[in-house]
Design an enzyme around this catalytic site. Structure first.
Site, PDB file in Angstrom:
ATOM      1  N   ILE A 122      23.098 -12.696  11.722  1.00 27.58           N
ATOM      2  CA  ILE A 122      22.107 -12.189  10.787  1.00 27.58           C
ATOM      3  C   ILE A 122      20.746 -12.079  11.475  1.00 27.58           C
ATOM      4  CG2 ILE A 122      21.288 -14.387   9.836  1.00 27.58           C
ATOM      5  CD1 ILE A 122      21.761 -13.186   7.072  1.00 27.58           C
ATOM      6  N   ASP A 123      20.563 -12.896  12.523  1.00 26.81           N
ATOM      7  CA  ASP A 123      19.284 -12.894  13.251  1.00 26.81           C
ATOM      8  C   ASP A 123      19.096 -11.631  14.104  1.00 26.81           C
ATOM      9  OD1 ASP A 123      19.062 -15.378  12.149  1.00 26.81           O
ATOM     10  OD2 ASP A 123      19.148 -16.498  14.024  1.00 26.81           O
ATOM     11  N   MET A 164      20.678 -17.770   0.289  1.00 24.66           N
ATOM     12  CA  MET A 164      21.039 -16.729  -0.683  1.00 24.66           C
ATOM     13  C   MET A 164      21.248 -15.400   0.035  1.00 24.66           C
ATOM     14  SD  MET A 164      18.498 -17.495  -3.843  1.00 24.66           S
ATOM     15  CE  MET A 164      19.075 -16.110  -4.785  1.00 24.66           C
ATOM     16  N   GLY A 179      27.395 -19.465  11.659  1.00 26.92           N
ATOM     17  CA  GLY A 179      26.960 -19.412  10.259  1.00 26.92           C
ATOM     18  C   GLY A 179      27.490 -18.163   9.577  1.00 26.92           C
ATOM     19  N   THR A 237      29.483 -18.321  19.847  1.00 30.13           N
ATOM     20  CA  THR A 237      30.880 -17.913  19.683  1.00 30.13           C
ATOM     21  C   THR A 237      31.321 -17.024  20.845  1.00 30.13           C
ATOM     22  OG1 THR A 237      30.490 -17.899  17.307  1.00 30.13           O
ATOM     23  CG2 THR A 237      32.471 -16.794  18.084  1.00 30.13           C
TER      24      THR A 237
HETATM   25  N1  LIG Z   1      28.286 -22.208  25.474  1.00 30.78           N
HETATM   26  C1  LIG Z   1      29.369 -22.293  24.688  1.00 30.78           C
HETATM   27  N2  LIG Z   1      30.602 -22.301  25.232  1.00 30.78           N
HETATM   28  C2  LIG Z   1      31.708 -22.391  24.444  1.00 30.78           C
HETATM   29  N3  LIG Z   1      31.666 -22.439  23.092  1.00 30.78           N
HETATM   30  C3  LIG Z   1      30.461 -22.442  22.505  1.00 30.78           C
HETATM   31  C4  LIG Z   1      29.254 -22.377  23.262  1.00 30.78           C
HETATM   32  N4  LIG Z   1      28.213 -22.390  22.402  1.00 30.78           N
HETATM   33  C5  LIG Z   1      28.758 -22.488  21.162  1.00 30.78           C
HETATM   34  N5  LIG Z   1      30.088 -22.507  21.225  1.00 30.78           N
HETATM   35  C6  LIG Z   1      31.000 -22.590  20.085  1.00 30.78           C
HETATM   36  O1  LIG Z   1      30.870 -21.384  19.330  1.00 30.78           O
HETATM   37  C7  LIG Z   1      30.912 -21.661  17.940  1.00 30.78           C
HETATM   38  C8  LIG Z   1      29.752 -21.044  17.237  1.00 30.78           C
HETATM   39  O2  LIG Z   1      28.515 -21.344  17.883  1.00 30.78           O
HETATM   40  P1  LIG Z   1      27.145 -21.371  17.087  1.00 30.78           P
HETATM   41  O3  LIG Z   1      26.045 -21.462  18.064  1.00 30.78           O
HETATM   42  O4  LIG Z   1      27.198 -22.399  16.027  1.00 30.78           O
HETATM   43  O5  LIG Z   1      27.110 -19.992  16.295  1.00 30.78           O
HETATM   44  P2  LIG Z   1      26.917 -18.505  16.808  1.00 30.78           P
HETATM   45  O6  LIG Z   1      28.148 -18.074  17.474  1.00 30.78           O
HETATM   46  O7  LIG Z   1      26.652 -17.764  15.561  1.00 30.78           O
HETATM   47  O8  LIG Z   1      25.750 -18.512  17.745  1.00 30.78           O
HETATM   48  C9  LIG Z   1      30.969 -23.171  17.787  1.00 30.78           C
HETATM   49  O9  LIG Z   1      32.286 -23.518  17.405  1.00 30.78           O
HETATM   50  C10 LIG Z   1      30.599 -23.705  19.145  1.00 30.78           C
HETATM   51  O10 LIG Z   1      31.299 -24.890  19.461  1.00 30.78           O
HETATM   52  O1  LIG Z   2      22.610 -24.030   8.254  1.00 32.69           O
HETATM   53  P1  LIG Z   2      23.349 -23.399   9.366  1.00 32.69           P
HETATM   54  O2  LIG Z   2      24.735 -23.036   9.059  1.00 32.69           O
HETATM   55  O3  LIG Z   2      23.234 -24.189  10.620  1.00 32.69           O
HETATM   56  O4  LIG Z   2      22.663 -22.014   9.634  1.00 32.69           O
HETATM   57  C1  LIG Z   2      21.318 -21.840   9.960  1.00 32.69           C
HETATM   58  C2  LIG Z   2      21.185 -20.797  11.018  1.00 32.69           C
HETATM   59  O5  LIG Z   2      22.016 -19.698  10.803  1.00 32.69           O
HETATM   60  C3  LIG Z   2      21.380 -18.517  11.224  1.00 32.69           C
HETATM   61  O6  LIG Z   2      21.173 -17.689  10.110  1.00 32.69           O
HETATM   62  C4  LIG Z   2      22.221 -17.708  12.158  1.00 32.69           C
HETATM   63  O7  LIG Z   2      22.741 -18.516  13.112  1.00 32.69           O
HETATM   64  P2  LIG Z   2      24.077 -18.134  13.862  1.00 32.69           P
HETATM   65  O8  LIG Z   2      23.907 -16.736  14.369  1.00 32.69           O
HETATM   66  O9  LIG Z   2      24.182 -19.140  14.946  1.00 32.69           O
HETATM   67  O10 LIG Z   2      25.182 -18.207  12.868  1.00 32.69           O
HETATM   68  C5  LIG Z   2      20.044 -18.954  11.804  1.00 32.69           C
HETATM   69  O11 LIG Z   2      19.031 -18.067  11.524  1.00 32.69           O
HETATM   70  C6  LIG Z   2      19.841 -20.264  11.123  1.00 32.69           C
HETATM   71  O12 LIG Z   2      19.025 -21.114  11.874  1.00 32.69           O
END
Ligand SMILES: Nc1ncnc2c1ncn2[C@@H]1O[C@H](COP(=O)(O)OP(=O)(O)O)[C@@H](O)[C@H]1O
Ligand SMILES: O=P(O)(O)OC[C@H]1O[C@](O)(COP(=O)(O)O)[C@@H](O)[C@@H]1O
Ligand SMILES: [Mg+2]
Length: 526
Positions: free
Chosen positions: A297-298, A450, A178, A270
Site C-alpha cells: 500500500i506504501d 480502515m 500487511g 516478501t
Molecule cells: N530479507 C528477508 N529475507 C527473507 N524473508 C524475509 C526478509 N524480510 C522479510 N521476510 C519475510 O517476508 C514476509 C513479509 O515481510 P514484511 O516485511 O513483514 O512485509 P512486506 O513483504 O510487505 O514488506 C515475512 O514473513 C518475513 O519473514
Molecule cells: O500493523 P502492521 O500489520 O505491522 O502494518 C503496518 C504497516 O503496514 C504498511 O501499511 C505496509 O507494510 P508492508 O508493505 O510491509 O505490508 C505500512 O505502511 C505500515 O507501517
C-alpha cells in the site's frame, strides 16, 4: 515596441532543497555517488552486490552500460539449471481453450494461427523522458551530461512455448506482510489463469510464510468456484502474517508438498524471501518457478508506475482528509489532522493531499521539517488559524521520527515499529496553542487500518487482474525469481533484486512533490 530580450524570473518560488548536480532518482544518502566522473549508473541509485559504477572517461561507456543493464535485467529461467528442459507449445489460447475429450494429457488445445503471444525479445522502455539537462526538474541522469540511454525491461505476457505440462503442475499462492486492497483480486486471477492453462492442482498457503511451517495450518484447495467472488471483499482469503520460517524450511515444505509453481504476493520483505526461495530451489536443483506480485500500500517498490492497492488507498484517504477538513472548518480555530500509512515513503500522503486539495500541510518521511521554532510547523499553523481560521495537516506515519523517542522495537519481520507521529503532533499542537493563549480545536483522525482493509477500486481491480494473469504467464514461460509490474502503462517482468534493493522514495526534487507544495502552499519548515 521591441520584444523583451531577457527572461523574467518566475514568481513561483518553491522551498529550496539542496540538490546534487547530477542526480539519479532518490537514493539513500550512503549510496549517493561520490567520485566525479564515476557516476551511479542505475535507475534509482547504485546497487548492493553488483558493480554498476561506470567510468565516463571511457568513450565506450554507453555500450558497456547497456550490456550491464541487459545482464542485470535478464530474467532467471529454469533452463539456467536445466538446460535440456523441453519447451512445449502453450496451452494458453483464448481461441480454443476447452480441453478436447475432457482430459489434457495428449490433448492440449493448440492454435498455430493465434498471434496473441509475447516474443521473448519484446521490451518495454523504462524511462520515457529525455532530460536535456541534469538541472531539468526531476532529472534522472546516468552521466554528468544526462546523455540519453535507452533502458529496456522485459515485456510481460503469455509465451508461445511453455516449460510446464499443466497436469504436472502443483501451484501454490501465498500472501505475506500487511493487508493491501486487491489481494483477493490477484489470488482470483492467478487461479482463473492457471485453470485456463489446464492446471487442476492449485492451493493457497494460509497466513503467509508461516503457513509453510505451522502444522496446524492446512493448505486451501483453490479453483475458479472457490475464488469467483472473493474480490468483492477486502483482506486476503488466505490470511497474511509477518515473520515465519527460514528459507530452508520453506523449500523443504515445497518439496514435501510437491509444489512447482509458487506465487508470492507481498512487499519488499516478501520479495527478499521469494528471491531467497528461488535461489534455494536452484541450489537443490528443483524445477520450481517462484513468481512475485508486488503488494504494498506504501507504493515503495522500485521501477514501477504504482503497485496495486495504492490508488484505492489514496481514494479512501481522501475521505478521511475530507472529514478532517469538515471538522476543522466547522470548529472555531479548528485543526484537522490525518495520519496515513507510509513507513519510509510518503506516496499515500502526497497523493491524497494532492487529490483532496484540502490539505495545508503535508509531512512525509523523505522531507525533514522543524516542528517547533520560527520556521516550524506550529508557527505555520498559527499563521493559518490567523489568516484562514482553520487548517488541515496530513502526515505519513514515517515522517518526523526524529521528533519521537525511539522504541527500538521491531515486528516479527524485523521492521522497526514507529512511534505515533499523529499522537505527537496532536499533543504538541494542543500544548503549543495553550501556551501562547490562542484557542485551537485539534481533531485527530487515524484511518490507517480502515484504508488497508477495503476492497480494491475499479482501477486497482484491473491492475490486479493483469498482474495476476502475467504472474501465471511468467511461471509457464519458465521464469523464476521474477516479479511483475506496471511500467509506463505497459506490463513488465523484473528480476526481483532490481526492484527491492531499497524502498522507493518520494523524490523531494520531483515535479510531483513540487506540485504537492504548490497545492498546499506550505513553506519548507527549515
Ligand atoms: N530479507 C528477508 N529475507 C527473507 N524473508 C524475509 C526478509 N524480510 C522479510 N521476510 C519475510 O517476508 C514476509 C513479509 O515481510 P514484511 O516485511 O513483514 O512485509 P512486506 O513483504 O510487505 O514488506 C515475512 O514473513 C518475513 O519473514
Ligand atoms: O500493523 P502492521 O500489520 O505491522 O502494518 C503496518 C504497516 O503496514 C504498511 O501499511 C505496509 O507494510 P508492508 O508493505 O510491509 O505490508 C505500512 O505502511 C505500515 O507501517
Ligand atoms: Mg516491508
Amino acid at each position: 515596441m521591441g520584444s523583451i530580450s531577457h527572461v523574467i524570473p518566475t514568481t513561483l518560488s518553491l522551498p529550496h532543497r539542496p540538490s546534487s548536480r547530477f542526480r539519479v532518482s532518490p537514493v539513500p544518502p550512503s549510496r549517493v555517488p561520490t567520485k566525479v566522473g564515476v557516476f551511479a549508473a542505475e535507475h534509482g541509485g547504485t546497487r548492493r552486490g553488483t558493480s554498476t559504477a561506470v567510468d565516463f572517461s571511457d568513450c565506450d561507456w554507453k555500450t558497456k552500460f547497456k550490456e550491464d543493464w541487459e545482464a542485470r535485467f535478464r530474467l532467471p529461467h529454469i533452463t539456467d539449471i536445466f538446460p535440456d528442459a523441453p519447451p512445449i507449445p502453450s496451452t494458453f489460447c483464448l481461441k480454443m481453450r476447452t480441453p478436447i475429450d475432457g482430459d489434457f494429457p495428449g490433448h492440449y488445445s493448440f492454435d498455430e494461427e493465434w498471434h496473441g503471444y509475447i516474443n521473448n525479445n519484446d521490451r518495454v522502455l523504462l524511462k520515457t523522458i529525455y532530460y536535456s539537462s541534469p538541472t531539468s526538474a526531476g532529472a534522472e541522469c546516468i552521466d554528468p551530461n544526462c546523455t540519453w540511454v535507452e533502458q529496456w525491461v522485459h515485456r510481460a505476457g503469455p509465451r508461445e512455448k511453455i516449460y510446464y505440462k499443466p497436469e504436472e503442475v502443483k501451484a501454490a499462492i501465498v500472501t505475506c506482510g500487511g493487508l493491501c486492497p486487491g489481494l483477493n483480486d490477484v489470488i482470483r486471477q492467478i487461479v482463473i489463469t492457471l485453470e485456463i492453462y489446464g492446471v487442476e492442482n492449485i492451493v493457497g498457503i494460509p497466513f503467509g510464510y508461516r503457513g509453510f511451517s505451522d502444522k496446524e495450518l492446512t493448505e486451501l484447495p483453490l479453483s475458479r468456484k472457490v475464488v469467483q467472488n472473493i474480490h468483492l471483499s477486502g483482506g486476503s482469503l488466505l490470511g497474511v502474517s509477518r515473520g515465519g520460517p527460514g528459507v530452508s524450511d520453506i523449500v523443504d515444505s515445497l518439496e514435501e508438498r510437491g509444489i512447482n509453481m509458487l506465487f508470492v504476493l507481498g512487499g519488499n520483505g516478501t520479495h527478499a524471501g521469494a528471491n531467497a526461495i528461488h535461489h534455494e530451489c536452484c541450489k537443490r536443483r528443483l524445477k520450481v518457478s517462484v513468481i512475485g506480485v508486488p503488494k504494498t500500500i506504501d507504493n515503495d517498490i522500485l521501477l514501477m508506475d504504482k503497485t496495486f492497492g495504492f490508488d484505492t488507498a489514496v481514494e479512501e484517504a481522501q475521505r478521511a482528509i475530507n472529514s478532517a477538513y469538515i471538522e476543522a472548518h466547522s470548529a472555531y480555530h479548528g485543526i484537522g489532522l490525518v495520519k496515513l500509512m507510509g513507513r519510509s515513503s510518503g506516496f499515500i500522503a502526497m497523493h491524497a493531499s494532492l487529490s483532496s486539495g484540502q490539505v495545508d500541510i503535508c509531512l512525509i518521511p523523505e522531507v525533514p521539517f522543524n516542528f517547533h521554532g520560527p520556521n516550524g510547523v506550529l508557527s505555520h499553523l498559527k499563521f493559518l488559524l490567523e489568516t484562514k481560521g482553520s487548517a488541515v495537516v496530513c502526515v505519513a506515519e514515517g515522517a518526523g521520527q526524529n521528533l519521537i523517542q525511539k522504541t527500538n522495537a521491531t515486528d516479527a519481520s524485523g521492521n522497526v515499529i514507529f512511534g505515533d507521529i499523529g499522537v505527537y503532533i496532536q499533543q504538541e499542537t494542543k500544548k503549543y496553542f495553550k501556551e501562547i493563549g490562542v484557542h485551537a480545536d485539534v481533531k485527530y483522525i487515524d484511518p490507517t487500518y480502515m484504508i488497508r482493509a477495503i476492497r480494491a477500486n475499479a482501477s486497482d481491480g484491473i491492475l490486479c487482474t493483469v498482474l495476476g494473469q502475467n504472474a501465471v504467464h511468467g511461471a509457464f514461460a519458465g521464469y523464476s525469481g521474477i516479479t511483475v509490474g506496471l511500467c509506463n502503462t505497459h506490463y513488465a517482468y523484473f528480476p526481483i533484486p532490481e526492484v527491492i534493493s531499497h524502498p522507493r522514495l518520494v523524490d523531494p526534487n520531483s515535479r510531483m512533490w513540487h506540485r504537492c507544495l504548490t497545492s498546499t502552499g506550505q513553506p519548507d519548515f527549515i
